[in-house]
Scaffold this motif. Structure first.
Motif, PDB file in Angstrom:
ATOM      1  N   THR A 240      28.922  56.013  -0.033  1.00 50.93           N
ATOM      2  CA  THR A 240      30.261  55.891   0.551  1.00 50.93           C
ATOM      3  C   THR A 240      30.392  56.762   1.796  1.00 50.93           C
ATOM      4  N   LEU A 243      28.425  55.144   4.625  1.00 48.97           N
ATOM      5  CA  LEU A 243      29.094  53.967   5.187  1.00 48.97           C
ATOM      6  C   LEU A 243      30.349  54.349   5.968  1.00 48.97           C
ATOM      7  N   LEU A 244      31.054  55.386   5.533  1.00 44.90           N
ATOM      8  CA  LEU A 244      32.220  55.846   6.290  1.00 44.90           C
ATOM      9  C   LEU A 244      31.809  56.419   7.637  1.00 44.90           C
ATOM     10  N   ALA A 251      34.141  50.495   2.901  1.00 42.93           N
ATOM     11  CA  ALA A 251      33.151  51.458   2.421  1.00 42.93           C
ATOM     12  C   ALA A 251      33.498  51.963   1.025  1.00 42.93           C
ATOM     13  N   ALA A 276      26.096  46.008   0.623  1.00 38.99           N
ATOM     14  CA  ALA A 276      26.504  46.970   1.652  1.00 38.99           C
ATOM     15  C   ALA A 276      25.806  46.698   2.979  1.00 38.99           C
ATOM     16  N   ALA A 280      27.586  45.500   6.564  1.00 34.11           N
ATOM     17  CA  ALA A 280      27.347  46.226   7.818  1.00 34.11           C
ATOM     18  C   ALA A 280      26.786  45.301   8.892  1.00 34.11           C
ATOM     19  N   ALA A 292      22.493  51.433   7.804  1.00 29.71           N
ATOM     20  CA  ALA A 292      22.957  51.296   6.409  1.00 29.71           C
ATOM     21  C   ALA A 292      21.781  51.110   5.461  1.00 29.71           C
TER      22      ALA A 292
END
Length: 378
Positions: A240, A243-244, A251, A276, A280, A292
């Motif tokens: 997380t 991704l943030l 995310a 994920a 992205a 990612a």
């Protein structure tokens, strides 16, 4: 005269009919016996699985209670060590279980609801991009995303239009949850009574061995649940945060998906990580998708080479092929719930089998009467 009688006796013995030779050699008979044993075990296992499926309304809360007891068993034992009443300690542990599971479930479901449409839209965009480069693979992914959104829409429409059916499903889930919570309370509070009952009802002198097997199986479930929960939390937080930082949309929902998927070893991490990366790719482009991918791979390397050996070093270790077969069998029997429950149950069975192997190995050493028998006997 004596010589003649002896010769006649020997001749009579030589003329006796020999027993007929067996139709099959010894190796073939042994193989047939082992095949019969395997078929008998398979029939017993199939009967047990059938009974579990037919009695799933009662079996599922029992299994969930075992997992809950394994997850918060150390907390209960610590409260008892602090001289609290066993009933009070079990009640406080169940309250903590409700807070932990309810809070985690609320966070996960809320995150997935808030970002679910965005994630599905990103997956469809990624599918269109892939279809331009890879053809059928991207088209299949596009169909999967479309069907997922269609299923979610149909489920919501069904729940809104068929209120009675929705209330029935919610009632069943609520009843199973309450039953599992009550069973968790009794499993924690009356664990010593269960051990005494096992000793009393065990046939012959098998009580100590049965107790060791039961403790080893529950210890395997306990270690799996605590270790997997801690690893899932670390994986979800790391992915997380990554991704943030990369500003990937959804995310938090993707991190929640990683947390849930971590309870399905190998397969869950692969699926959640792939989702994920695809999100992205759709929203941030190829460069961010590669970053990612690097984040997901770094977390998986951290899990496989640091977290797993450190956290689950004392629990039952299973071969990846065994885990995948257990997940496949659980999915075939009970769907997603079977996938979640199959691995801890397989860990318990593996622990029991290892305890049996150690028992028979110690027995064979003691039968030899050599020097190796003295440590086992002591």
């Amino acid at each position: 005269m004596r010589n003649d009688s002896e010769e006649n006796g020997r001749g009579a013995e030589g003329e006796r009919p020999q027993p007929p030779s067996p139709l099959l050699p010894v190796q073939a008979r042994r193989a047939g016996a082992w095949c019969l044993v395997v078929l008998l075990i398979a029939a017993v296992v199939a009967l047990g699985v059938w009974l579990c499926v037919e009695l799933s309304a009662a079996v599922t809360p029992v299994l969930l209670a075992l997992l809950g007891s394994g997850l918060l068993g150390p907390l209960y034992r610590r409260l008892v060590a602090m001289k609290l009443n066993r009933s009070l300690a079990a009640g406080l542990t169940c309250a903590v279980l409700v807070v932990v599971v309810g809070g985690a479930g609320y966070i996960v479901v809320n995150a997935l609801i808030d970002t679910g449409d965005q994630i599905i839209t990103s997956l469809r965009e990624a599918a269109k991009d892939l279809s331009r480069h890879f053809g059928a693979a991207g088209t299949s992914l596009d169909d999967l995303a479309a069907r997922s959104k269609e299923l979610v829409t149909k489920f919501g429409g069904t729940a809104a239009s068929g209120l009675l059916a929705g209330v029935s499903v919610v009632g069943q889930v609520l009843a199973a949850s309450i039953l599992a919570l009550l069973l968790t309370f009794f499993f924690l509070r009356d664990s010593d009574k269960a051990v005494r009952a096992l000793r009393d009802w065990a046939p012959g002198s098998s009580a100590p061995q049965l107790e060791r097997m039961a403790r080893r199986g529950f210890h395997s479930i306990e270690g799996f649940m605590r270790g997997t929960t801690f690893i899932a939390l670390i994986d979800a937080i790391c992915i997380t945060v990554g991704l943030l930082i990369l500003q990937v949309p959804g995310a938090i929902g993707l991190g929640a998906l990683v947390f849930v998927g971590a309870y399905i070893p190998y397969l869950g991490a692969f699926i959640s990580g792939a989702v994920a990366i695809l999100v992205a790719l759709a929203d941030r482009g190829l460069v961010i998708a590669l970053w990612a991918l690097g984040v997901v791979l770094a977390v998986q390397v951290l899990e496989g080479h640091v977290l797993q050996p450190m956290i689950q070093s004392r629990t039952v270790k299973m071969h990846p092929a065994t885990v995948l077969l257990a997940i496949t069998a659980g999915a075939g029997v009970a769907g997603i719930l079977g996938m979640l429950l199959s691995v801890p149950l397989t860990a318990a069975v593996t622990g029991v089998l290892q305890e049996l192997r150690l028992h028979y190995a110690a027995g064979s050493d003691s039968d030899d009467g050599g020097p190796a028998a003295s440590p086992a006997s002591s």
